[in-house]
Motif scaffolding. Structure first.
Motif, PDB file in Angstrom:
ATOM      1  N   ARG A 186       6.230 -13.769   2.550  1.00  0.00           N
ATOM      2  CA  ARG A 186       5.667 -12.428   2.684  1.00  0.00           C
ATOM      3  C   ARG A 186       4.318 -12.522   3.399  1.00  0.00           C
ATOM      4  NH1 ARG A 186       5.907  -8.438  -2.151  1.00  0.00           N
ATOM      5  NH2 ARG A 186       7.845  -8.065  -1.013  1.00  0.00           N
ATOM      6  N   LEU A 187       4.168 -11.777   4.467  1.00  0.00           N
ATOM      7  CA  LEU A 187       2.874 -11.621   5.111  1.00  0.00           C
ATOM      8  C   LEU A 187       2.215 -10.387   4.499  1.00  0.00           C
ATOM      9  CD1 LEU A 187       3.960 -12.138   8.850  1.00  0.00           C
ATOM     10  CD2 LEU A 187       3.494 -13.875   7.109  1.00  0.00           C
ATOM     11  N   ASN A 188       1.041 -10.562   3.916  1.00  0.00           N
ATOM     12  CA  ASN A 188       0.309  -9.462   3.279  1.00  0.00           C
ATOM     13  C   ASN A 188      -0.897  -9.074   4.115  1.00  0.00           C
ATOM     14  OD1 ASN A 188       1.668  -9.031   0.733  1.00  0.00           O
ATOM     15  ND2 ASN A 188       0.802 -10.954  -0.004  1.00  0.00           N
ATOM     16  N   TYR A 189      -1.071  -7.782   4.316  1.00  0.00           N
ATOM     17  CA  TYR A 189      -2.270  -7.248   4.960  1.00  0.00           C
ATOM     18  C   TYR A 189      -2.874  -6.208   4.043  1.00  0.00           C
ATOM     19  CZ  TYR A 189      -5.024  -4.295   8.123  1.00  0.00           C
ATOM     20  OH  TYR A 189      -6.029  -3.540   8.696  1.00  0.00           O
ATOM     21  N   TYR A 190      -4.139  -6.429   3.642  1.00  0.00           N
ATOM     22  CA  TYR A 190      -4.849  -5.515   2.755  1.00  0.00           C
ATOM     23  C   TYR A 190      -5.929  -4.796   3.557  1.00  0.00           C
ATOM     24  CZ  TYR A 190      -2.723  -8.606  -0.719  1.00  0.00           C
ATOM     25  OH  TYR A 190      -1.835  -9.352  -1.457  1.00  0.00           O
ATOM     26  N   PRO A 191      -5.652  -3.600   4.053  1.00  0.00           N
ATOM     27  CA  PRO A 191      -6.640  -2.889   4.869  1.00  0.00           C
ATOM     28  C   PRO A 191      -7.698  -2.220   3.999  1.00  0.00           C
ATOM     29  CG  PRO A 191      -4.682  -1.544   4.621  1.00  0.00           C
ATOM     30  CD  PRO A 191      -4.398  -2.847   3.904  1.00  0.00           C
ATOM     31  N   VAL A 192      -8.808  -1.877   4.599  1.00  0.00           N
ATOM     32  CA  VAL A 192      -9.834  -1.124   3.895  1.00  0.00           C
ATOM     33  C   VAL A 192      -9.365   0.314   3.681  1.00  0.00           C
ATOM     34  CG1 VAL A 192     -12.196  -0.229   4.039  1.00  0.00           C
ATOM     35  CG2 VAL A 192     -11.690  -2.589   4.754  1.00  0.00           C
ATOM     36  N   ARG A 193      -8.745   0.898   4.691  1.00  0.00           N
ATOM     37  CA  ARG A 193      -8.239   2.270   4.612  1.00  0.00           C
ATOM     38  C   ARG A 193      -6.795   2.249   4.123  1.00  0.00           C
ATOM     39  NH1 ARG A 193      -9.025   7.372   6.137  1.00  0.00           N
ATOM     40  NH2 ARG A 193      -7.357   8.577   7.118  1.00  0.00           N
ATOM     41  N   ASP A 194      -6.472   3.136   3.215  1.00  0.00           N
ATOM     42  CA  ASP A 194      -5.111   3.244   2.697  1.00  0.00           C
ATOM     43  C   ASP A 194      -4.146   3.477   3.858  1.00  0.00           C
ATOM     44  OD1 ASP A 194      -2.695   4.019   1.504  1.00  0.00           O
ATOM     45  OD2 ASP A 194      -3.682   5.136  -0.099  1.00  0.00           O
TER      46      ASP A 194
END
Length: 341
Positions: A186-194
């Motif tokens: 799984r590649l996870n990306y946690y952005p600042v903006r929803d």
């Protein structure tokens, strides 16, 4: 939000020094050379102790080169930087869990992140589906499949150490994984903006964590995390920040390993904080057994004084039900506690 979830997520975060003193960073080089050597024995003992206490540890000299890891990071960043419309072309569905998704649930609560999931090539044996790859990005696919192979090789060595730590032959569980595992990345990306803030898409209103607290379903997880902190592990009524260690990979035990070990090895409860000032990326490889594998406590951990604590679990069914819970709210998510005797 359920009361038990509120209680767990409201527990305090421990001082950082306490986790650095207790959680091992283990050199696993000897596992690849001579697993019967004293160096390997030391590593195996450390791994077993970490699995019994924290359910996670970090490894160095793990055999995956920094060059390969840099290529994986570059391709990961490039994927999530694509226009949303391109990512939606490879959107996962209830029928096919492989591809892009930005409305994932953990314990029936929406996570503030985007993900891309892929598994071994061909038709997977649990869902009967194939990977979805972004069009025109052959290098992405080549890089990611090579990384899946590298994580598999490392996981097989760690599996040997797990077996030896339970007084079993090193290859005791190999038949349930080598050549027929159902692991995935799984590649996870946690952005600042929803990511769903302006989408108009139907979703649960609040995404207050990057990933809500959970245990991983399979045997073990190999996690590559970037330099941005956010991962936390729960133990003894505290949350502990997991530090980023240069050139190290984070390893944690999953639900099936807890069942196999009859609760000797702990499946680590963990979560990821929501990003509010800086985006974060992480890449877990979930090492899972063959689809028809029936999982119950291993012979070396059962005795008259310590009888089996679990009924047998068929992995393919368990995994399929957990995946459904990631995609939509179908009620209580399947847990190993439902299989306790």
């Amino acid at each position: 939000m359920h009361a038990e979830t509120q209680d767990l997520d409201r527990m305090p975060v421990a001082e950082q020094s306490s986790i650095l003193e207790q959680v091992p960073i283990i050199d696993v080089a000897q596992l690849f050379h001579d697993i019967s050597s004293s160096g390997a024995s030391d590593a195996i003992d450390q791994i077993a102790q970490a699995c019994k206490t924290w359910g996670f540890f970090q490894v160095v000299n793990h055999g995956i080169s920094s060059t390969q890891i840099e290529a994986v990071w570059q391709q990961t960043h490039d994927l999530f930087a694509l226009p949303l419309q391109e990512k939606l072309e490879i959107l996962r569905s209830k029928e096919n869990p492989w591809g892009f998704y930005n409305n994932e649930l953990t314990k029936n609560q929406r996570d503030k992140k985007e993900v891309f999931d892929f598994t071994r090539e061909g038709i997977d044996p649990i869902y009967g589906q194939c990977n979805r790859w972004p069009r025109g990005r052959d290098e992405f696919k080549i890089t990611m499949m090579a990384y899946l192979d590298a994580c598999t090789a490392l996981s097989l060595k760690l599996l040997e150490a797990f077996c030896l730590g339970l007084d079993l032959p090193a290859d005791f569980m190999r038949r349930d994984f080598a050549g027929n595992h159902t692991g995935f990345i799984r590649l996870n990306y946690y952005p600042v903006r929803d990511p769903l803030a302006d989408s108009g898409e139907e979703h649960q209103a609040t995404a207050d964590l990057g990933i809500h607290h959970h245990t991983d379903a399979g045997a073990l997880t190999v996690l590559l995390q970037d330099e941005v902190s956010g991962l936390q592990v729960h133990r003894d009524r505290y949350w502990y920040n997991v530090p980023t260690v240069e050139d190290a990979l984070v390893i944690n035990t999953g639900d099936m390993m807890q069942v196999w070990s009859n609760d000797i090895y702990k499946a680590a409860v963990h979560r990821v904080l929501a990003m509010d000032t800086r985006e974060r990326y992480s890449i877990p490889f979930f090492f899972n057994p063959s689809p028809n594998c029936k999982i119950s406590p291993l012979p070396s951990v059962i005795s008259e004084r310590n009888p089996s604590q679990y009924n047998a679990i068929k992995w393919g069914d368990f995994r399929s039900r957990r995946t459904d819970g990631d995609y939509a709210d179908y009620g209580t998510e399947v847990q190993i506690s439902q299989f306790r005797k």
